[in-house]
Design a protein around this motif. Structure first.
Motif, mmCIF file in Angstrom:
data_model
loop_
_atom_site.group_PDB
_atom_site.id
_atom_site.type_symbol
_atom_site.label_atom_id
_atom_site.label_comp_id
_atom_site.label_asym_id
_atom_site.label_seq_id
_atom_site.Cartn_x
_atom_site.Cartn_y
_atom_site.Cartn_z
ATOM 1 N N ARG A 65 29.107 -47.269 70.399
ATOM 2 C CA ARG A 65 28.736 -46.562 69.144
ATOM 3 C C ARG A 65 29.154 -47.655 68.007
ATOM 4 O O ARG A 65 28.732 -47.839 66.968
ATOM 5 N N LEU A 66 30.520 -48.069 68.077
ATOM 6 C CA LEU A 66 31.058 -48.805 66.999
ATOM 7 C C LEU A 66 30.321 -50.150 66.767
ATOM 8 O O LEU A 66 30.093 -50.762 65.771
ATOM 9 N N LEU A 67 30.135 -50.712 67.946
ATOM 10 C CA LEU A 67 29.360 -51.808 68.042
ATOM 11 C C LEU A 67 27.857 -51.991 67.675
ATOM 12 O O LEU A 67 26.953 -53.074 67.865
ATOM 13 N N GLY A 68 27.466 -50.625 67.724
ATOM 14 C CA GLY A 68 25.713 -50.345 67.478
ATOM 15 C C GLY A 68 25.124 -50.581 68.791
ATOM 16 O O GLY A 68 23.968 -51.184 68.625
ATOM 17 N N LEU A 69 25.515 -50.758 69.874
ATOM 18 C CA LEU A 69 24.939 -50.902 71.129
ATOM 19 C C LEU A 69 24.101 -49.691 71.451
ATOM 20 O O LEU A 69 24.475 -48.599 71.475
ATOM 21 N N PRO A 70 22.767 -49.976 72.268
ATOM 22 C CA PRO A 70 22.179 -48.783 72.680
ATOM 23 C C PRO A 70 22.942 -48.146 73.710
ATOM 24 O O PRO A 70 23.463 -48.871 74.767
ATOM 25 N N ALA A 71 23.378 -46.831 73.843
ATOM 26 C CA ALA A 71 23.892 -46.068 75.063
ATOM 27 C C ALA A 71 22.952 -46.254 76.421
ATOM 28 O O ALA A 71 21.731 -45.972 76.304
ATOM 29 N N GLU A 72 23.647 -46.440 77.244
ATOM 30 C CA GLU A 72 22.836 -46.560 78.639
ATOM 31 C C GLU A 72 22.522 -45.077 79.074
ATOM 32 O O GLU A 72 23.393 -44.064 79.002
ATOM 33 N N LYS A 73 21.163 -44.909 79.405
ATOM 34 C CA LYS A 73 20.615 -43.535 79.790
ATOM 35 C C LYS A 73 21.388 -43.394 81.448
ATOM 36 O O LYS A 73 21.217 -44.087 82.228
ATOM 37 N N GLN A 74 22.102 -42.245 81.625
ATOM 38 C CA GLN A 74 22.466 -41.789 82.883
ATOM 39 C C GLN A 74 21.447 -41.277 83.953
ATOM 40 O O GLN A 74 20.610 -40.382 83.186
ATOM 41 N N PRO A 75 21.014 -41.650 84.960
ATOM 42 C CA PRO A 75 19.871 -41.246 85.902
ATOM 43 C C PRO A 75 20.540 -39.759 85.948
ATOM 44 O O PRO A 75 21.388 -39.106 86.074
ATOM 45 N N THR A 76 19.241 -39.096 86.180
ATOM 46 C CA THR A 76 19.372 -37.451 86.524
ATOM 47 C C THR A 76 18.529 -37.417 87.912
ATOM 48 O O THR A 76 18.178 -38.331 88.558
ATOM 49 N N GLU A 77 18.407 -36.026 88.277
ATOM 50 C CA GLU A 77 17.656 -35.698 89.399
ATOM 51 C C GLU A 77 16.333 -36.118 89.518
ATOM 52 O O GLU A 77 15.898 -36.582 90.459
ATOM 53 N N ASN A 78 15.620 -36.124 88.424
ATOM 54 C CA ASN A 78 14.171 -36.364 88.215
ATOM 55 C C ASN A 78 14.155 -37.759 87.956
ATOM 56 O O ASN A 78 13.054 -38.093 87.935
ATOM 57 N N THR A 79 15.068 -38.796 87.732
ATOM 58 C CA THR A 79 14.799 -40.014 87.651
ATOM 59 C C THR A 79 14.208 -40.903 88.806
ATOM 60 O O THR A 79 14.958 -40.601 90.058
ATOM 61 N N PRO A 80 13.100 -41.421 88.749
ATOM 62 C CA PRO A 80 12.396 -42.124 89.993
ATOM 63 C C PRO A 80 13.336 -43.502 90.498
ATOM 64 O O PRO A 80 13.888 -43.955 89.718
ATOM 65 N N LEU A 81 13.451 -43.556 91.836
ATOM 66 C CA LEU A 81 14.372 -44.702 92.288
ATOM 67 C C LEU A 81 13.352 -45.832 92.074
ATOM 68 O O LEU A 81 14.112 -47.039 91.977
#
Length: 86
Positions: A65-81
């Motif tokens: 957040r301090l560096l203004g970087l986009p946060a990485e999205k954490q995979p969920t159960e519905n995230t395709p492999l």
């Protein structure tokens, strides 16, 4: 596997070891500026290593957040492999 950043950090650590070795065994003088620079370099190495090991830690999130970087999205159960079907 080591990234380019890993090689740069390894080089900084190597320089620090060389200076400390020459200080301990050959009596070379280490100035306050050198000591401060090496302290900052080692702090950066340890912080970078911590962020690589714990990318989802609160410290990593705050740094993003301090560096203004986009946060990485954490995979969920519905995230395709696989993103694209063949």
């Amino acid at each position: 596997e080591v990234s380019a950043m890993g090689f740069i950090l390894a080089g900084a650590c190597k320089d620090i070891v060389i200076v400390l070795f020459s200080w301990m065994f050959f009596g070379e003088q280490v100035t306050a500026q050198q000591a401060l620079g090496f302290t900052v370099a080692l702090t950066g190495v340890f912080f970078w290593s911590y962020l690589k090991v714990n990318p989802s830690s609160p410290t990593a999130r705050c740094t993003e957040r301090l560096l203004g970087l986009p946060a990485e999205k954490q995979p969920t159960e519905n995230t395709p492999l696989v993103k694209d079907k063949v």
